[in-house]
Write a protein that holds these residues in place. Structure first.
Motif, PDB file in Angstrom:
ATOM      1  N   ALA A   1       0.834  -1.213   0.000  1.00  0.00           N
ATOM      2  CA  ALA A   1       0.000   0.000   0.000  1.00  0.00           C
ATOM      3  C   ALA A   1       0.863   1.255   0.000  1.00  0.00           C
ATOM      4  O   ALA A   1       0.600   2.207  -0.743  1.00  0.00           O
ATOM      5  CB  ALA A   1      -0.933  -0.011   1.209  1.00  0.00           C
TER       6      ALA A   1
ATOM      7  N   ARG B   1       1.140   3.921  -3.141  1.00  0.00           N
ATOM      8  CA  ARG B   1       0.614   5.269  -2.917  1.00  0.00           C
ATOM      9  C   ARG B   1       1.392   6.291  -3.741  1.00  0.00           C
ATOM     10  O   ARG B   1       0.809   7.100  -4.468  1.00  0.00           O
ATOM     11  CB  ARG B   1       0.693   5.604  -1.438  1.00  0.00           C
ATOM     12  CG  ARG B   1       0.214   7.010  -1.087  1.00  0.00           C
ATOM     13  CD  ARG B   1       0.515   7.322   0.358  1.00  0.00           C
ATOM     14  NE  ARG B   1       1.971   7.322   0.601  1.00  0.00           N
ATOM     15  CZ  ARG B   1       2.515   7.492   1.806  1.00  0.00           C
ATOM     16  NH1 ARG B   1       1.744   7.633   2.864  1.00  0.00           N
ATOM     17  NH2 ARG B   1       3.823   7.500   1.946  1.00  0.00           N
TER      18      ARG B   1
ATOM     19  N   PHE C   1      -3.312   5.719   2.322  1.00  0.00           N
ATOM     20  CA  PHE C   1      -3.515   5.139   0.996  1.00  0.00           C
ATOM     21  C   PHE C   1      -4.653   5.820   0.232  1.00  0.00           C
ATOM     22  O   PHE C   1      -4.770   5.666  -0.985  1.00  0.00           O
ATOM     23  CB  PHE C   1      -3.791   3.639   1.127  1.00  0.00           C
ATOM     24  CG  PHE C   1      -3.861   2.901  -0.183  1.00  0.00           C
ATOM     25  CD1 PHE C   1      -2.718   2.724  -0.956  1.00  0.00           C
ATOM     26  CD2 PHE C   1      -5.053   2.380  -0.648  1.00  0.00           C
ATOM     27  CE1 PHE C   1      -2.777   2.048  -2.168  1.00  0.00           C
ATOM     28  CE2 PHE C   1      -5.128   1.697  -1.847  1.00  0.00           C
ATOM     29  CZ  PHE C   1      -3.977   1.527  -2.607  1.00  0.00           C
TER      30      PHE C   1
ATOM     31  N   CYS D   1      -4.096   7.685  -3.043  1.00  0.00           N
ATOM     32  CA  CYS D   1      -3.898   6.796  -4.192  1.00  0.00           C
ATOM     33  C   CYS D   1      -5.251   6.380  -4.775  1.00  0.00           C
ATOM     34  O   CYS D   1      -5.440   6.357  -5.995  1.00  0.00           O
ATOM     35  CB  CYS D   1      -3.094   5.569  -3.768  1.00  0.00           C
ATOM     36  SG  CYS D   1      -2.754   4.402  -5.100  1.00  0.00           S
TER      37      CYS D   1
END
Length: 465
Positions: A168, A172, A208, A211
């Motif tokens: 993660a 990102r 995260f 993203c």
């Protein structure tokens, strides 16, 4: 061909069913295809290693004092929106992505990869860069992003999911760069999860979220809600999975003879294009600088393991991806009944299966029972793990799982949901249920007959150790 022409051609030839839900999505594929015909990706420069070394406080001060004036540059051209296609198992997401991939204009570099394999490559490449330059604090993300952008203007991810905090945090920054106009990469992803459900309940998920927002900005998010599960359409069944008939013990002479005959028949079938003298024992493959032993094989056609050799030692996704990339077919013998007490082995088998399935590898096995009956409660196992107490047949009710998310949301059978309950989190439960679905599909004659070509980077038998 355009995606629409390719779809119509496959329907006309009988290779596809004409699905109105899929056809609606073809319109989005066609729209993106038209934009790609005119698209020129930006020129991306790979940064030097010196630029990636973390700056000290004094270095930053001098850098700010003596930095040359920034030149005025033209604003990068807007990048066409990609596609994020999600839906339940078996509804045709991967087929649509592959159809689109085959029609991408030739002037654009492209890559189609299973997401799990992509992450393995990222971690491996990151480690390699840090070792090469002897600097563990090296900020490799801009370097990786530039390499990917130069190699793949169109990046197609199959089975996009995020379950690990390390993945993660890496994604990102990486995806934020790749999907920006400066890098100009266009993403086509398939997933079982909506973007807002990615990495749900994960550690540091708040970090995260940017993203996720970038994915939603730079792709057209589409839900494929076809009610048809194409994996459940009846197909001719082959006999690639051998198990004892009712009343026949695993250890009996009759069953053991049939197991040996089954293994040799399928080994010969999978290895039909290869001379018998090319069958090797204790062959080794290189995985990240270490050796992976293959007990019996005929590269690059078939490899044979027993279950304990394949799943009883601490192999990881990288090992299984290397195997899937190295052989067309696999024979796995002596699969026992499985329970929560060997959960790590079950996880490894699922990881192996995912790697083989995603590379359209073929599988033949000998097992204690059908895969749907293989996962049991520990107390139902007799000594040796190949025999059950008779009470197993009359135990348990599947009705208690009728409201389970696997049943209600993803359409799996209640018995599958019950067996998946051995896992603690939703991602593992789903992976298990999907594995059972894939095993069913991989036993069909359609799957066995449609063998993928040998990978070009796989050498013939004896050519490498």
């Amino acid at each position: 061909m355009t995606p629409l022409e390719a779809y119509n051609s496959r329907v006309a030839s009988g290779r596809l069913r004409d699905d109105p839900y899929q056809r609606r999505i073809i319109g989005n594929l066609l729209s993106l295809h038209e934009k790609l015909v005119q698209y020129t990706p930006p020129s991306v420069r790979v940064p030097s290693i010196e630029e990636l070394v973390p700056k000290t406080g004094i270095s930053l001060l001098f850098q700010s004092l003596f930095r040359p004036k920034t030149e005025t540059v033209a604003e990068p051209e807007s990048t066409p929106q990609g596609i994020y296609l999600y839906g339940d198992v078996g509804c045709g997401k991967t087929m649509l992505m592959d159809l689109f991939y085959a029609t991408i204009p030739l002037h654009l570099p492209k890559k189609r990869v299973h997401f799990h394999q992509f992450m393995q490559h990222l971690h491996k490449r990151s480690h390699q860069l840090k070792m090469e330059h002897n600097h563990y604090d090296l900020d490799v993300i801009p370097f990786l992003a530039a390499e990917i952008a130069q190699d793949s203007t169109i990046l197609c991810f199959d089975e996009f999911q995020v379950t690990d905090v390390a993945d993660a945090m890496l994604l990102r920054r990486l995806l934020t760069m790749l999907l920006s106009p400066e890098y100009g990469v266009i993403l086509f992803a398939t997933s079982n999860r909506a973007p807002d459900d990615l990495y749900l309940n994960g550690i540091q998920r708040v970090s995260f979220i940017p993203c996720i927002q970038q994915i939603k900005r730079q792709t057209r998010v589409i839900y494929l809600n076809s009610p048809t599960d194409y994996r459940k359409i009846p197909k001719p069944m082959s006999n690639v999975y051998h198990y004892p008939k009712p009343g026949v013990k695993w250890t009996s002479k009759t069953n053991q003879t049939k197991c040996r005959d089954h293994v040799e028949a399928w080994f010969g079938y999978f290895n039909a294009a290869n001379p018998l003298e090319n069958v090797l024992t204790d062959h080794t493959l290189q995985v990240w600088g270490r050796q992976l032993k293959v007990p019996r094989c005929a590269p690059p056609y078939v490899a044979q393991f027993n279950f304990e050799e394949l799943c009883g030692s601490p192999l990881a996704a990288g090992d299984y991806l290397t195997l899937a990339n190295s052989f067309q077919s696999f024979i796995i013998t002596d699969i026992p009944y499985l329970s929560i007490e060997v959960r790590d082995k079950v996880r490894r088998f699922i990881t192996f299966l995912d790697a083989v399935y995603d590379d359209h590898g073929r599988l033949a096995v000998t097992a204690a029972a059908l895969f749907n009956d293989l996962f049991v409660e520990p107390e139902d196992l007799q000594r040796g793990n190949y025999q059950l107490y008779k009470r197993q047949q009359d135990k348990g009710s599947v009705e208690t799982f009728e409201d389970d998310e696997l049943v209600v949301k993803h359409g799996f059978d209640k018995l599958v949901a019950k067996k998946a309950s051995m896992f603690a989190n939703d991602e593992e439960k789903f992976a298990f249920a999907r594995a059972l679905s894939r095993l069913s599909q991989m036993s069909t004659t359609d799957w066995i007959d449609t063998v993928r070509p040998v990978h070009e980077d796989v050498a013939p038998a004896g050519a490498r150790q």
